[in-house]
Structure formats: structure tokens, C-alpha cells
Design a protein around this motif. Structure first.
Motif, PDB file in Angstrom:
ATOM      1  N   GLY A 191      -1.068   8.787  -1.570  1.00 64.14           N
ATOM      2  CA  GLY A 191      -0.110   7.696  -1.472  1.00 64.14           C
ATOM      3  C   GLY A 191      -0.736   6.319  -1.568  1.00 64.14           C
ATOM      4  N   TRP A 194       0.901   3.010  -3.072  1.00 62.22           N
ATOM      5  CA  TRP A 194       2.352   3.156  -3.110  1.00 62.22           C
ATOM      6  C   TRP A 194       2.995   1.988  -2.393  1.00 62.22           C
ATOM      7  CZ3 TRP A 194       5.427   8.240  -2.861  1.00 62.22           C
ATOM      8  CH2 TRP A 194       4.909   9.153  -3.763  1.00 62.22           C
ATOM      9  N   ARG A 199       7.901   4.771  -2.582  1.00 63.52           N
ATOM     10  CA  ARG A 199       8.179   5.870  -1.652  1.00 63.52           C
ATOM     11  C   ARG A 199       9.684   6.162  -1.599  1.00 63.52           C
ATOM     12  NH1 ARG A 199       4.872   7.817   2.092  1.00 63.52           N
ATOM     13  NH2 ARG A 199       3.465   6.076   1.755  1.00 63.52           N
ATOM     14  N   LEU A 224       3.748  12.133   2.920  1.00 63.33           N
ATOM     15  CA  LEU A 224       4.126  12.507   1.560  1.00 63.33           C
ATOM     16  C   LEU A 224       4.885  13.828   1.549  1.00 63.33           C
ATOM     17  CD1 LEU A 224       0.856  11.527  -0.334  1.00 63.33           C
ATOM     18  CD2 LEU A 224       2.962  10.225  -0.136  1.00 63.33           C
TER      19      LEU A 224
END
Length: 530
Positions: A191, A194, A199, A224
Motif C-alpha cells: 500500500g 496509496w 484506497r 489491504l
């Protein structure tokens, strides 16, 4: 800009109308013309206009017939009828097809312009109303999604409000008794980089596509991972007149979901873990943690079932089993201080063995917590899973949170043991479970729990429903059965490992308890079923 078509059998009439529209109604674009009803229908199907002027009297397919056909095929199109005859019957016949205006030739410019503007205003009003309803529906769907996610999160964290069980299932059309299974969808990668928008988009895509494939309740994205409580349709045929099994229905839905992911999210690698099936809330919570574990193991197909996960030997999957057992013994006794010290040793070894792979560490911690949670729930105590573990990204946070949760569970057991009679028996049972492989007596166990042997014997029988010696024998025989399943274990060693120094005496006790000798029991295990 709105699109308009002009239908009239006289070219000069079409040209004049086009010029008026282009000059006085600039928000409308004339995209096509037709000289009869048949051509009007064909062209309208291609151009998809918003409104049409339609002459009534035309050769072949007239305006009334054309409007009736188009109203059936393109119900959103608005019509302005034009006729050289000011007759009520013509007007009456076409009004049922959604005609908004009726003009009589020859038409004054202002009448035509006003008629077109009136229809444009109607179209704009309808569009605004559709947008308003669409926005209300979108807001309602978003609110439902948030409430549904909160419901799933509360269920998995074991903090469901009183009176809530089954509420969201019923709203989703899922009966309380319907069997389902937990699914965890994970997005590969850590992630990094991100944004919150990234997200949110990933979560919304996963939620919408998984619901497209399977009846489900979708929880919030944690780290995640997205938890899903899936309830596959029970009536899916297998092609041979019967119904597909739960596993087959899940596989079909998950495969379709992953194929969508490959096409629509080519830059995101999705993986799916699937837990075992269950109907009760508690079974679905357990299924979630199984699915979480399965989602963290690589699978060539992109999905995997918890029940298919291999139990790997220590040389392939290094794990501090001895430290884990020491830790769990302290937890079972309700010794919070010893459990805390044992946990620190366990974590040091686990981090070292996994080379500080935090995803592996989280996976192993989830399995570790299964035992104390199960133990508390068997005693009728509230026990919450450490639900925040998957979201933690730092070794120190992970250690601190897991230690805190473990202490809480252990202290709950200690408090439960504090009841004099119940606690004494439970501590005695824990003592026997740790030492059944040695010579043990009722007197030694009574001394351990601080009770008079005679009183302890009576209390044990009343609490457990069996005598002390029968309970101890049961522990030893169950362990012996487990060891007999391994053909590498010889009977003499098994006898010693379950607390019997004399193998012959062990065989007699085993046969009296089970009904067959240890050798016969082992042979029965090796005979294939069916």
C-alpha cells in the motif's frame, strides 16, 4: 446539448424547421431528417434523439404508426406532432404515445419555437428529477454500505449490540439459519504510495464486484484486506439435476470475481482466502480468521481454502512451537505474569524465524490467539479476537497490541478461576493436561490445588461427571489415539508418552476403554473408507 430529428415528407418544410431551430433554439442540435415514418424509425434507432417533430400524413408508414413503434422502442423520446388537419381524433390517437405538442400547418415561427422550448423544458425538468432521485439513491446506497460494513466489523470484533444478531442478514434477504462462509479479499503490495482516494476506489470496486457475483455482506477495508460474509445461492444447478456444493458455489463466484479483477484492475493483484462454512455468528467469526490466514498464502489460482492449507514441518515453515506451548500453558492456568514473559520469548523467536516478515507474524499470531479465545468461550466468557492485528504495520505496535490482548484474555481466565470450587477444578484439569504423561495421583493433584484429597475427589466427580482416574485415563487414551495415527510411532514409545510405564498394562487399559487393542485400532485407521 439535446438531439432532435425532423420527420416530414416535404423537403422545404424540413429545411425551414431546421433553420428556425438552429437560429432560435441553440441548445438543440438537429441530428437527422427523414421523409417518411419507416426511415424515421430506422434513423432514430441509430441516432437516439431526445425529441422529434413528426408529420402525421406521410406516404407509407405515417406519423401515427411511426410514433407508436418508436414509443415502444425508445420510450424516452418526446414528440411534437405536425398536421395540416386540426382534428381532435388525430390528437387523441397520438397523445397516448407521450406526444407533448400538436401543431397545425401552416405553423407560425413563434408557435414552433415555443413548442420546441416547452418540450426542452420538460426534458430538462425530467433530467433534473432523475438526477435528484439518482443522487438520493446513491446516498442511500452509501449509507447502507457504511452501516453494513459497521455491522460486519462489529460481528467480527465480537461487539454486536444486544438484539442485533441477524438484523443485516434479514435486510440482505439472508435467513438466520442459512449457511455461509467468510472470504477475505486482499490486494497485493504494502500500500506504499496509496492515497486515501486510491484506497477508497479499490474498496468500492471490490465491494461492488463481489456483490455482483455472490449474495454477501461486505465489511470495511482494514489495511489491504476486505472481509466478506458470503452466502452463495442455494439453488445453483450442477447440470445433472442436483445442486452444487457450498465449496463449488464459492469457487464459481470467486473465479468470476478474480477474472473481473484481471480485466478491470490490471495494476492490482487480488488474492482471496476462504474459511470453512458455518451458519452461527460464532462460526462465521472463526471462518473469517481462517479466510484471513488463507489469503496470506500464495495460490497459483489466486484463491485458496483454509481447509486445504498444508501443515508444514518446522524445517520448511520455522515456528517456535516449544515457546508457543509454554505460553499457552501459562494462559490456560490464568498466570498473566508468566504468560507475559513467555509471550516476549515467543515473539523474539517468531520475529527471528520469520526474518521480520510482519505478514507472516500476523498470520501466526492469529492462529496463536485461537486457543485462548476458544478456551474462554467454552467457559461461557466473552472473548474478542485481536481484530486490529491485520492493520498494524510496525513490529513494536504489533508486539504491544498482541501482548495487551493476550494479558486481557489471561486475566479473564484468572478471574474465572478465582471462584473457589470452579477454579480449583479447572486448575486441576489444566494440571492434568500438562502432566498426564507422568505418574500422577489424586493426592498430588489435590495438594496442587490446595484441597483435602477426600473433598477434592468428591468435588471433582460432581463437577466433571466422572471420577478422577477415569478423567485422567480419558486424557491419556485420547492422546494415544492421536499418536497411533502416526505409523512411525512404536507402541512402547506411545505407552511411555501417555504415562504408562508398562506397555502391556497400557494395552489392557486401551482395549477396555476403546473396545479394541492399540494394534487393532491402528490397523482400522489404515483401512481406506468406502
Amino acid at each position: 446539448m439535446l438531439k432532435m430529428m425532423i420527420v416530414d415528407d416535404e423537403e422545404i418544410e424540413r429545411r425551414a424547421l431546421r433553420m428556425m431551430i438552429e437560429r432560435y433554439v441553440p441548445e438543440v442540435s438537429v441530428v437527422g431528417e427523414a421523409e417518411n415514418g419507416r426511415l424515421a424509425v430506422e434513423l432514430a434507432m441509430e441516432l437516439q434523439p431526445d425529441l422529434m417533430t413528426m408529420d402525421i400524413k406521410m406516404p407509407g408508414c405515417d406519423g401515427i404508426e411511426a410514433v407508436s413503434l418508436l414509443h415502444e422502442r425508445l420510450p424516452a423520446v418526446k414528440f411534437i406532432m405536425v398536421s395540416a388537419f386540426d382534428e381532435f381524433e388525430y390528437a387523441r390517437r397520438v397523445m397516448k404515445y407521450g406526444v407533448r405538442e400538436y401543431l397545425v400547418k401552416p405553423c407560425k415561427k413563434e408557435h414552433i419555437v415555443n413548442a420546441v422550448r416547452s418540450v426542452v423544458s420538460d426534458i430538462d425538468s425530467e433530467q433534473r428529477e432523475r438526477n435528484r432521485i439518482g443522487e438520493l439513491r446513491r446516498q442511500a446506497e452509501q449509507a447502507d454500505a457504511v452501516l453494513e460494513a459497521e455491522h460486519v466489523a462489529a460481528l467480527l470484533a465480537d461487539r454486536m449490540p444486544v438484539g442485533e444478531p441477524g438484523h443485516w442478514r434479514r435486510l440482505a434477504g439472508i435467513t438466520d439459519a442459512r449457511e455461509g462462509a467468510a472470504i477475505v479479499v486482499s490486494v497485493a503490495g504494502n500500500g506504499a504510495g496509496w492515497t486515501e482516494a486510491d484506497r477508497r476506489r479499490a474498496y468500492e470496486w471490490i465491494r461492488s464486484r463481489i456483490k455482483r457475483q455472490i449474495r454477501s455482506l461486505v465489511g470495511p477495508m482494514t489495511g489491504l484486506h476486505v472481509p466478506v460474509l458470503a452466502f452463495p445461492d442455494e439453488t445453483v444447478p450442477d447440470g445433472a439435476g442436483g445442486g452444487l456444493s457450498m465449496r463449488s458455489r464459492l469457487v464459481r463466484s470467486v473465479r468470476a470475481f478474480l477474472l473481473l479483477g484481471e480485466r478491470e484492475l490490471p495494476d492490482r493483484k487480488l488474492a482471496v482466502g476462504i474459511g470453512r462454512a458455518g451458519a452461527a455468528d460464532r462460526e462465521l467469526v472463526q471462518s473469517y480468521y481462517e479466510a484471513l490466514a488463507a489469503s496470506q498464502v500464495p495460490h497459483a489460482s489466486g484463491y485458496g481454502f483454509f481447509e486445504d492449507m498444508p501443515v508444514l514441518p518446522d524445517d520448511v515453515y520455522p515456528y517456535p512451537r516449544e515457546s508457543e506451548e509454554q505460553l499457552l500453558r501459562a494462559v490456560r492456568r490464568g498466570d498473566a505474569e508468566e504468560a507475559a514473559a513467555a509471550f516476549e520469548r515467543y515473539m523474539d523467536e517468531l520475529l527471528s524465524m520469520t526474518r521480520y516478515d510482519l505478514e507472516r507474524v500476523k498470520y501466526d499470531l492469529q492462529k496463536l490467539f485461537a486457543e485462548p479465545v476458544r478456551l474462554l468461550r467454552e467457559h461461557g466468557l466473552e472473548a474478542r479476537w485481536p481484530n486490529a492485528l491485520p492493520a498494524l504495520r510496525d513490529e513494536h505496535e504489533l508486539r504491544r497490541h498482541a501482548a495487551s490482548q493476550l494479558r486481557m484474555l489471561t486475566e479473564r481466565l484468572r478471574e474465572w478461576y478465582a471462584d473457589e470450587h470452579r477454579g480449583s477444578i479447572e486448575r486441576a484439569k489444566a494440571y492434568l493436561a500438562e502432566r498426564f504423561d507422568r505418574e500422577l495421583s489424586l493426592e498430588e493433584t489435590a495438594e496442587f490445588v490446595g484441597l483435602n484429597p477426600h473433598y477434592f475427589s468428591k468435588l471433582f466427580h460432581e463437577s466433571c461427571g466422572v471420577t478422577f482416574i477415569d478423567y485422567l485415563t480419558g486424557l491419556r487414551i485420547e492422546k494415544a489415539k492421536e499418536l497411533l495415527a502416526d505409523p512411525k510411532q512404536i507402541l512402547k514409545d506411545i505407552s511411555l508418552r501417555v504415562g504408562y510405564r508398562d506397555p502391556n498394562y497400557f494395552s489392557r487399559v486401551f482395549k477396555k476403554t476403546v473396545g479394541v487393542s492399540p494394534s487393532e485400532f491402528r490397523c482400522a485407521l489404515s483401512v481406506p473408507s468406502g
